[in-house]
Design an enzyme around this catalytic site. Structure first.
Site, PDB file in Angstrom:
ATOM      1  N   GLU A 269       0.861  -1.178   0.000  1.00  0.00           N
ATOM      2  CA  GLU A 269       0.000   0.000   0.000  1.00  0.00           C
ATOM      3  C   GLU A 269       0.903   1.236   0.000  1.00  0.00           C
ATOM      4  OE1 GLU A 269      -3.115  -0.133   2.953  1.00  0.00           O
ATOM      5  OE2 GLU A 269      -3.516  -2.215   2.448  1.00  0.00           O
TER       6      GLU A 269
ATOM      7  N   ASN B 179       5.726 -12.484   3.567  1.00  0.00           N
ATOM      8  CA  ASN B 179       5.201 -11.611   4.613  1.00  0.00           C
ATOM      9  C   ASN B 179       5.699 -12.016   5.999  1.00  0.00           C
ATOM     10  OD1 ASN B 179       3.987  -9.942   2.833  1.00  0.00           O
ATOM     11  ND2 ASN B 179       1.875 -10.392   3.425  1.00  0.00           N
TER      12      ASN B 179
ATOM     13  N   GLY C 265      10.521   0.658  15.764  1.00  0.00           N
ATOM     14  CA  GLY C 265       9.501   1.655  16.087  1.00  0.00           C
ATOM     15  C   GLY C 265       8.289   1.000  16.698  1.00  0.00           C
TER      16      GLY C 265
ATOM     17  N   GLY D 284       1.672  -3.154  11.265  1.00  0.00           N
ATOM     18  CA  GLY D 284       0.220  -3.274  11.326  1.00  0.00           C
ATOM     19  C   GLY D 284      -0.295  -3.457   9.915  1.00  0.00           C
TER      20      GLY D 284
ATOM     21  N   CYS E  24      -2.329  -6.895   6.256  1.00  0.00           N
ATOM     22  CA  CYS E  24      -1.631  -8.075   5.731  1.00  0.00           C
ATOM     23  C   CYS E  24      -0.713  -8.748   6.739  1.00  0.00           C
ATOM     24  CB  CYS E  24      -0.853  -7.691   4.485  1.00  0.00           C
ATOM     25  SG  CYS E  24      -1.906  -6.965   3.232  1.00  0.00           S
TER      26      CYS E  24
ATOM     27  N   ARG F 254      -6.427  -0.560   9.410  1.00  0.00           N
ATOM     28  CA  ARG F 254      -6.566  -1.939   9.893  1.00  0.00           C
ATOM     29  C   ARG F 254      -5.355  -2.299  10.754  1.00  0.00           C
ATOM     30  NH1 ARG F 254      -7.583  -5.140   4.439  1.00  0.00           N
ATOM     31  NH2 ARG F 254      -6.233  -3.478   3.697  1.00  0.00           N
TER      32      ARG F 254
END
Ligand code: UGA
Length: 443
Positions: free
Chosen positions: A158, A217, A262, A266, A269, A338
């Site tokens: 994204e 991922n 950090g 989130g 995915c 999300r």
């Protein structure tokens, strides 16, 4: 050569893929069950924030190469290649992925396939799904074995979705080796432009293609949690995780990317994908192989708590304090909230009694739906006015570039938590701020 393509699902993935395929010269129809989304997209309006997508969408709605419908029959009649780009969210109360939407596309589309067709799944699914769906398609489609299903996982990020769709770093197509059919040939035609540019094109079996996606991922999540675990050690020793990441990142085998310590990861995915992967491993009897992902998840969630305890350290009791949270999106250049660490932190501070004012350049409206009890404002100044603490929770460029002296004039107490290690720490300290980074020097 131009193909006739349908894309089922018009969320972040599907809408971008549909517009991207039109840009590559194909004729595309996007399908969604939500009439409002379809109406907006048909008017050339993107219902979410993704840089570059509105321009691309409008260009191809106008050129006539891209249209949208709620009618699966129209898509089945029009297209020869059907992409599945619907969501596979985490099931409520479980780690496993919810396959309702993917299954619904197959149950709707397959019975409408009366001539040879290729279905390419893009959604992230538990390994074994594609084989199950391929059989189901053959069973349901009037055209029988001439309806074929392969898996073509999507790796877009994204915020860079258009770029990643038009210029992917690799293409993966899973086919059933016992019944490969025309899937590879069709995928090569669809992605001809990228293949001509020498984009790696890997053909695998179905299970491997599914696993490529979740492994990628899981690796990215592990890399982030690795550096955040080291950040915890840095916090205990006074070391600086940013300098450390720079230093280890010079080793080409390690690399500096995704070593940003950090607030952690989130989004729609990474968090749900590692959980679904663990759940699937459990079903397959290899849960031990992925137990480390539990730790990856745990480290990640602890970062959010860490910000709350830092806030407590800086201010004592939270009730009665005013906190400005800059950022609500799970990352910059997105309005996606999300599983957003930023919004989670804002909500936690609120629950502990602080008065929280949130500003995000794009995600306020989405955040408000999830956390209506927080106050949302349209600019940094309104967020920071009279604040006892500023928390930078999403590293938007406009926050990175804030002038610490100007912000100091807005707040009551010059205390800042840099939840993304994105501020020039020394400049803020020099301007008189009490600065706390994540896993780095305190002042
Ligand atoms: C991720 C993957 O990067 C894509 O390759 C994949 O296609 C996509 O999921 C998906 O499965 O659809 P995305 O969710 O857009 O993409 O976000 P990322 O850029 O991966 O960032 C995820 C989270 O990690 C963000 O909250 C970000 O702030 C955080 N992050 C990232 C860090 O905390 N540190 C870093 O160094 C990098």
């Amino acid at each position: 050569m131009s193909e006739r393509i349908s894309v089922f699902g018009t969320g972040y993935l599907g809408a971008t893929h549909a517009a991207g395929m039109a840009e590559l010269g194909h004729e595309v129809i996007g399908v969604d069950i939500d009439p409002e989304k379809v109406a907006r997209l048909s008017n050339g309006e993107v219902p979410f924030f993704e840089p570059g997508l509105p321009e691309l969408l409008r260009k191809h709605v106008d050129s006539g190469r891209l249209r949208f419908t709620t009618d699966a029959r129209e898509a089945a009649e029009f297209a020869d290649v059907h992409f599945i780009g619907v969501g596979t969210p985490q099931k409520k109360g479980e780690y496993a992925a919810d396959m309702t939407f993917v299954d619904a596309v197959i149950e709707t589309l397959a019975p409408l396939l009366t001539r040879p067709a290729t279905i390419l799944g893009k959604s992230t699914v538990p390994v074994g799904t594609a084989a199950r769906l391929a059989a189901r398609v053959r069973e349901l489609a009037p055209v029988g074995d001439d309806a074929q299903l392969g898996w073509n996982p999507e790796f877009l990020r994204e915020g860079f979705a258009v770029e990643d769709t038009l210029r992917p770093d690799r293409l993966v197509v899973g086919v059933d080796p016992a019944n490969p059919g025309r899937i590879e040939e069709v995928a090569r035609r669809v992605y001809a432009e990228a293949i001509e540019r020498d984009t790696p094109f890997l053909v695998t079996d179905l299970a491997t293609a599914e696993l490529v996606k979740v492994s990628a991922n899981a690796f990215l999540a592990t890399k982030i949690s690795f550096i955040n675990a080291i950040a915890e050690v840095c916090e205990a020793t006074g070391a600086d995780v940013v300098d450390l990441a720079d230093a280890i990142g010079h080793d080409a085998r390690i690399g500096r990317k995704f070593l940003g310590a950090g607030l952690g990861f989130g989004g729609g995915c990474l968090p749900k994908d590692i959980r679904a992967f663990m759940a699937r491993a459990g079903e397959l009897g290899v849960d031990q192989a992925l137990t480390f992902l539990r730790e990856v998840d745990g480290v990640n969630m602890r970062r959010r708590e860490h910000v709350i305890s830092l806030a407590g350290e800086l201010m004592g009791d939270l009730p009665g304090t005013r906190v400005a949270v800059l950022g609500a999106a799970f990352k910059p250049n997105s309005d996606d909230i999300r599983d957003s660490p930023a919004l989670d932190v804002a909500g936690k501070l609120h629950l502990q009694g602080a008065t929280v004012t949130v500003h995000d350049p794009e995600a306020n409206a989405n955040a408000k739906k999830v956390w209506p009890t927080l106050t949302y404002v349209d600019n940094v100044e309104d967020a920071c006015r009279d604040a006892d603490l500023v928390v930078v929770a999403t590293e938007w460029t406009q926050f990175r570039e804030l002038d610490p002296t100007a912000v100091k004039d807005m707040v009551k107490h010059a205390r800042v938590i840099d939840g993304r290690n994105c501020l020039p720490a020394q400049a803020w300290i020099d301007a008189g701020w009490t600065y706390r980074g994540m896993g780095r020097l305190a002042s």
